[in-house]
Motif scaffolding. Structure first.
Motif, PDB file in Angstrom:
ATOM      1  N   LEU A   1      -3.367  31.890 -41.347  1.00 19.25           N
ATOM      2  CA  LEU A   1      -2.741  30.827 -40.915  1.00 19.25           C
ATOM      3  C   LEU A   1      -2.889  29.620 -42.396  1.00 19.25           C
ATOM      4  N   SER A   2      -2.034  28.941 -42.602  1.00 17.72           N
ATOM      5  CA  SER A   2      -2.252  28.056 -43.650  1.00 17.72           C
ATOM      6  C   SER A   2      -2.600  26.668 -42.989  1.00 17.72           C
ATOM      7  N   PRO A   3      -3.465  25.676 -43.683  1.00 22.95           N
ATOM      8  CA  PRO A   3      -3.978  24.474 -43.270  1.00 22.95           C
ATOM      9  C   PRO A   3      -2.885  23.580 -42.892  1.00 22.95           C
ATOM     10  N   GLU A   4      -1.551  23.651 -43.611  1.00 27.28           N
ATOM     11  CA  GLU A   4      -0.859  22.633 -43.280  1.00 27.28           C
ATOM     12  C   GLU A   4      -0.232  23.074 -42.142  1.00 27.28           C
ATOM     13  N   VAL A   5      -0.045  24.434 -41.529  1.00 27.14           N
ATOM     14  CA  VAL A   5       0.670  24.538 -40.245  1.00 27.14           C
ATOM     15  C   VAL A   5      -0.499  24.318 -39.021  1.00 27.14           C
ATOM     16  N   ILE A   6      -1.894  24.422 -39.458  1.00 22.99           N
ATOM     17  CA  ILE A   6      -2.657  24.286 -38.386  1.00 22.99           C
ATOM     18  C   ILE A   6      -2.780  22.777 -38.079  1.00 22.99           C
ATOM     19  N   GLU A   7      -2.806  21.823 -39.309  1.00 25.30           N
ATOM     20  CA  GLU A   7      -2.554  20.436 -39.103  1.00 25.30           C
ATOM     21  C   GLU A   7      -1.313  19.954 -38.399  1.00 25.30           C
ATOM     22  N   SER A   8      -0.454  20.358 -38.802  1.00 28.43           N
ATOM     23  CA  SER A   8       1.103  19.874 -38.397  1.00 28.43           C
ATOM     24  C   SER A   8       1.312  20.117 -37.019  1.00 28.43           C
ATOM     25  N   LEU A   9       0.771  21.232 -36.729  1.00 32.69           N
ATOM     26  CA  LEU A   9       1.161  21.767 -35.209  1.00 32.69           C
ATOM     27  C   LEU A   9       0.110  21.687 -34.423  1.00 32.69           C
ATOM     28  N   GLY A  10      -1.250  20.992 -34.871  1.00 34.95           N
ATOM     29  CA  GLY A  10      -2.259  20.949 -33.868  1.00 34.95           C
ATOM     30  C   GLY A  10      -2.817  22.568 -33.532  1.00 34.95           C
ATOM     31  N   VAL A  11      -3.018  23.355 -34.206  1.00 36.35           N
ATOM     32  CA  VAL A  11      -3.330  24.629 -33.733  1.00 36.35           C
ATOM     33  C   VAL A  11      -4.626  25.038 -33.477  1.00 36.35           C
ATOM     34  N   TYR A  12      -5.225  25.471 -32.292  1.00 39.83           N
ATOM     35  CA  TYR A  12      -6.512  25.829 -32.022  1.00 39.83           C
ATOM     36  C   TYR A  12      -6.424  27.424 -31.528  1.00 39.83           C
ATOM     37  N   ILE A  13      -7.191  28.301 -31.913  1.00 46.77           N
ATOM     38  CA  ILE A  13      -7.282  29.675 -31.658  1.00 46.77           C
ATOM     39  C   ILE A  13      -8.526  30.091 -31.248  1.00 46.77           C
ATOM     40  N   VAL A  14      -8.480  30.828 -30.238  1.00 45.45           N
ATOM     41  CA  VAL A  14      -9.962  31.415 -30.078  1.00 45.45           C
ATOM     42  C   VAL A  14      -9.562  33.003 -29.791  1.00 45.45           C
ATOM     43  N   SER A  15     -10.497  33.819 -30.604  1.00 46.33           N
ATOM     44  CA  SER A  15     -10.205  35.063 -30.623  1.00 46.33           C
ATOM     45  C   SER A  15     -11.641  35.664 -29.755  1.00 46.33           C
ATOM     46  N   ILE A  16     -11.415  36.850 -29.267  1.00 49.64           N
ATOM     47  CA  ILE A  16     -12.361  37.287 -28.361  1.00 49.64           C
ATOM     48  C   ILE A  16     -12.724  38.921 -28.873  1.00 49.64           C
ATOM     49  N   ASP A  17     -14.110  38.965 -28.449  1.00 50.00           N
ATOM     50  CA  ASP A  17     -14.306  40.576 -28.466  1.00 50.00           C
ATOM     51  C   ASP A  17     -13.867  41.152 -27.346  1.00 50.00           C
ATOM     52  N   ARG A  18     -13.015  42.202 -27.512  1.00 47.16           N
ATOM     53  CA  ARG A  18     -12.750  42.735 -26.250  1.00 47.16           C
ATOM     54  C   ARG A  18     -13.791  43.405 -25.711  1.00 47.16           C
ATOM     55  N   PRO A  19     -13.961  43.856 -24.279  1.00 47.25           N
ATOM     56  CA  PRO A  19     -15.322  44.406 -23.749  1.00 47.25           C
ATOM     57  C   PRO A  19     -15.690  45.887 -24.539  1.00 47.25           C
ATOM     58  N   GLY A  20     -17.003  45.676 -24.901  1.00 50.76           N
ATOM     59  CA  GLY A  20     -17.651  46.971 -25.494  1.00 50.76           C
ATOM     60  C   GLY A  20     -17.468  46.733 -27.176  1.00 50.76           C
ATOM     61  N   TYR A  21     -16.654  45.835 -27.467  1.00 44.29           N
ATOM     62  CA  TYR A  21     -16.671  45.664 -29.167  1.00 44.29           C
ATOM     63  C   TYR A  21     -17.556  44.394 -29.366  1.00 44.29           C
ATOM     64  N   GLY A  22     -18.055  44.397 -30.601  1.00 45.49           N
ATOM     65  CA  GLY A  22     -18.521  43.138 -31.175  1.00 45.49           C
ATOM     66  C   GLY A  22     -19.880  42.842 -30.073  1.00 45.49           C
ATOM     67  N   GLU A  23     -19.714  41.463 -29.589  1.00 39.93           N
ATOM     68  CA  GLU A  23     -20.880  41.122 -28.661  1.00 39.93           C
ATOM     69  C   GLU A  23     -20.600  41.230 -27.455  1.00 39.93           C
ATOM     70  N   SER A  24     -19.234  41.471 -26.912  1.00 40.19           N
ATOM     71  CA  SER A  24     -18.901  41.393 -25.496  1.00 40.19           C
ATOM     72  C   SER A  24     -19.470  42.544 -24.712  1.00 40.19           C
ATOM     73  N   ASP A  25     -19.912  42.354 -23.705  1.00 37.16           N
ATOM     74  CA  ASP A  25     -20.609  43.436 -22.830  1.00 37.16           C
ATOM     75  C   ASP A  25     -19.515  44.485 -22.438  1.00 37.16           C
ATOM     76  N   PRO A  26     -19.911  45.741 -22.534  1.00 34.51           N
ATOM     77  CA  PRO A  26     -18.870  46.712 -22.180  1.00 34.51           C
ATOM     78  C   PRO A  26     -18.598  46.704 -20.760  1.00 34.51           C
ATOM     79  N   ASN A  27     -17.348  47.205 -20.220  1.00 33.81           N
ATOM     80  CA  ASN A  27     -17.058  47.195 -19.044  1.00 33.81           C
ATOM     81  C   ASN A  27     -16.630  48.718 -18.482  1.00 33.81           C
ATOM     82  N   PRO A  28     -17.563  49.630 -18.154  1.00 30.85           N
ATOM     83  CA  PRO A  28     -17.282  50.980 -17.516  1.00 30.85           C
ATOM     84  C   PRO A  28     -16.168  50.990 -16.570  1.00 30.85           C
ATOM     85  N   LYS A  29     -15.870  49.882 -15.776  1.00 27.93           N
ATOM     86  CA  LYS A  29     -14.765  49.735 -14.825  1.00 27.93           C
ATOM     87  C   LYS A  29     -13.586  49.328 -15.374  1.00 27.93           C
ATOM     88  N   ARG A  30     -13.431  49.091 -16.664  1.00 24.55           N
ATOM     89  CA  ARG A  30     -12.159  48.474 -17.100  1.00 24.55           C
ATOM     90  C   ARG A  30     -11.004  49.449 -16.715  1.00 24.55           C
TER      91      ARG A  30
END
Length: 376
Positions: free
Chosen positions: A114-143
């Motif tokens: 995303l370009s800085p212009e769009v981020i600032e003009s639209l006031g965009v905040y994005i939070v990206s997650i690790d889905r369960p079992g990926y990265g640093e999110s705990d696995p969910n065997p009951k998923r």
């Protein structure tokens, strides 16, 4: 000179032969017992081969370190996340990004492109997650199919994203967006699905259409997805044995990518250090659980979903490249035709990795947030 053998001598020789044979014959029932022991041993070996190793949970003595912020979910699991864009408390638009197969929170293609212009003009905040079992999110065997939707809802509540927020998902993460539209539509301000993975066994697909689309997959993926759907308990073994090729996406098989995808992959995988975190807790609760859930039996079909925005207070955007070799464009077209409230964008000449194209993130976000037209 030939030697004559008497009848008595012959009988004596015969008796000795029989004695020798009888001396090496097994006791009654012993052969069956040996077979039983061998069979039990084989079953035990096969069972062990089919059991995945335990996950290496982040933050435990044997697991990787925790380096990202995380929230604690109601069931005790931790969900890792990464923030992008303007500060959360200054944002006009708040977006949750859900990554795809064999990826993590760092692969937030919309946030990073995303370009800085769009981020600032639209006031965009994005939070990206690790889905369960990926990265640093705990696995969910009951998923289950629905569990990620409620994980995202808890994330939004704990981070204070408000009563409604936007969601964008790519590939397998795009498929997950269908579950948010099903189970928490009241929490969504809008949704964008980027090349969302389709399940060939969704019942509303015409049999000839799904069969034709499935037949165009690589042979190794046809068998792999059949195992994930019909024999999910074999998924780990199938993808780790050496007799048959495993999932093409997990094995980085270039045959599963379009020519444009092959050009874009170096850009997508530019940061190898961050990418190393993807599988660090183990592959079963990340890669293989994805296959079992994504291609298993679902509790609903996207074609049956109701319009979450009947008063046009938001929109659902579906983006697809027409040369995508991983996700058949014919199935996306069918969903869009059956659900006219979905705004469908088909990109000519694009493969699966089209969100990485220069300027594409701006188009996707503008279409979702302010309804900008003619962005395909």
């Amino acid at each position: 000179m030939s030697k004559k053998i008497s009848a008595a001598s012959a009988r004596s020789h015969t008796r000795k032969t029989k004695q020798i044979k009888s001396s090496i014959s097994l006791p009654s029932g012993m052969f069956g017992k040996i077979l039983a022991v061998l069979f039990v041993g084989f079953v035990a070996y096969a069972y062990r081969a089919m059991q995945p190793p335990p996950s290496k949970i982040c933050g435990t003595p044997d697991g990787p370190p925790v380096t990202s912020p995380r929230i604690k979910l109601s069931d005790g699991r931790y969900l890792a996340y990464k923030e992008h864009g303007v500060p959360r408390d200054q944002a006009k638009h708040k977006i949750v990004f859900i990554h795809g197969y064999d990826s993590n929170r760092h692969d937030a293609v919309v946030a990073t492109g995303l370009s800085p212009e769009v981020i600032e003009s639209l006031g965009v905040y994005i939070v990206s997650i690790d889905r369960p079992g990926y990265g640093e999110s705990d696995p969910n065997p009951k998923r289950t199919v629905k569990s990620l939707a409620f994980d995202v809802q808890e994330l939004a509540d704990q981070l204070g994203l408000g009563s409604k927020f936007y969601v964008i998902g790519f590939s397998m993460g795009g498929q997950a967006v269908w579950t948010l539209l099903k189970y928490i539509p009241h929490r969504l301000a809008g949704a964008a699905l980027l090349a969302p993975v389709t399940n060939y066994w969704w019942p509303n697909f015409p049999a000839n259409l799904s069969k034709e689309a499935f037949s165009h997959q690589l042979p190794q993926d046809i068998w792999n997805l059949r195992v994930a759907h019909y024999l999910s308990w074999l998924t780990y073994w199938w993808n780790t044995q050496k007799f048959f090729p495993a999932c093409s996406a997990a094995a980085y098989n270039p045959g599963a990518l379009s020519s444009q995808d092959l050009e874009l992959m170096p850009k997508y995988r530019a940061n190898r250090d961050l990418y190393a975190q993807v599988r660090q807790q183990g592959q079963h609760e990340s890669l293989y659980r994805d296959l079992m859930i994504g291609f298993g039996t679902w509790e609903f079909d996207p074609v049956d979903l109701e319009n979450p925005f009947p008063n046009k207070e938001g929109s659902v955007q579906l983006w697809q490249g027409d040369e995508d070799k991983l996700v058949p464009v014919t199935l996306q077209r069918y969903i869009a035709q059956r659900q006219p409230w979905i705004q469908y964008h088909e990109i000519a000449g694009a493969g699966h990795m089209f969100p990485v194209l220069d300027g594409m993130a701006d188009k996707i976000v503008k279409a979702l947030l302010i309804g900008e037209k003619n962005v395909s």
